[in-house]
Motif scaffolding. Structure first.
Motif, PDB file in Angstrom:
ATOM      1  N   ARG A  30       0.839  -1.207   0.000  1.00  0.00           N
ATOM      2  CA  ARG A  30       0.000   0.000   0.000  1.00  0.00           C
ATOM      3  C   ARG A  30       0.872   1.254   0.000  1.00  0.00           C
ATOM      4  O   ARG A  30       0.586   2.219  -0.712  1.00  0.00           O
ATOM      5  N   ALA A  31       1.944   1.242   0.794  1.00  0.00           N
ATOM      6  CA  ALA A  31       2.845   2.386   0.837  1.00  0.00           C
ATOM      7  C   ALA A  31       3.499   2.602  -0.527  1.00  0.00           C
ATOM      8  O   ALA A  31       3.594   3.739  -1.015  1.00  0.00           O
ATOM      9  N   VAL A  32       3.938   1.515  -1.156  1.00  0.00           N
ATOM     10  CA  VAL A  32       4.557   1.623  -2.486  1.00  0.00           C
ATOM     11  C   VAL A  32       3.541   2.140  -3.491  1.00  0.00           C
ATOM     12  O   VAL A  32       3.845   3.007  -4.313  1.00  0.00           O
ATOM     13  N   ALA A  33       2.316   1.623  -3.432  1.00  0.00           N
ATOM     14  CA  ALA A  33       1.278   2.079  -4.359  1.00  0.00           C
ATOM     15  C   ALA A  33       1.004   3.574  -4.184  1.00  0.00           C
ATOM     16  O   ALA A  33       0.759   4.283  -5.173  1.00  0.00           O
ATOM     17  N   ASP A  34       1.075   4.060  -2.940  1.00  0.00           N
ATOM     18  CA  ASP A  34       0.871   5.488  -2.703  1.00  0.00           C
ATOM     19  C   ASP A  34       1.949   6.337  -3.378  1.00  0.00           C
ATOM     20  O   ASP A  34       1.692   7.465  -3.777  1.00  0.00           O
ATOM     21  N   THR A  35       3.167   5.802  -3.515  1.00  0.00           N
ATOM     22  CA  THR A  35       4.239   6.563  -4.179  1.00  0.00           C
ATOM     23  C   THR A  35       4.007   6.669  -5.674  1.00  0.00           C
ATOM     24  O   THR A  35       4.596   7.514  -6.328  1.00  0.00           O
TER      25      THR A  35
END
Length: 136
Positions: A30-35
């Motif tokens: 999820r954190a990577v997708a937010d980037t």
């Protein structure tokens, strides 16, 4: 700090008394997708999740290598992938006699994935996205 911990716990992050955190793959993804959102920066997302930017960059690297599956993008309209027709290799691999005859096969370089015929299309799309499939 309390709101950050509440946010992280809602993602399933285990926070120990020593301050160490154990991040499940879903939270990392999820954190990577937010980037990848338009206008997002690694530094900004890292600050929101309370991690160092180099840690978030390491997770991005895992995603690029296919070791971390990102969630499918939620879009308002359907997205279509181009169909690419490739020449069949001259030497076909030996069929695996133990494998069921009706399977969905995804092949990307050295990676070969077989899925049951009833696998949802969204899951297949997530896997193809994670593999970063490209034309032959």
């Amino acid at each position: 700090m309390c709101t950050t911990n509440s946010f992280l716990k809602s993602l399933g992050v285990e926070i120990y008394a020593s301050g160490h955190r154990r991040w499940p793959d879903e939270a990392k993804a999820r954190a990577v997708a937010d980037t990848l959102e338009p206008g997002a920066t690694v530094n900004g997302v890292a600050a929101r999740y309370g991690v160092l930017p180099n840690q978030l960059s390491a997770w991005r690297r895992l995603a690029k290598q296919g070791k971390l599956v990102l969630p499918a993008a939620e879009l308002d309209e359907p997205v279509f992938a181009p169909l690419v027709v490739c020449d069949v290799p001259e030497v076909l691999p030996e069929p695996d006699m133990a494998a069921p005859k009706e399977v969905i096969r995804i092949v990307s370089g050295e990676v070969k994935i077989e899925l049951a015929p009833g696998t949802p299309a969204t899951r297949i799309a997530e896997i193809a996205h994670a593999l970063g499939t490209s034309p032959c």
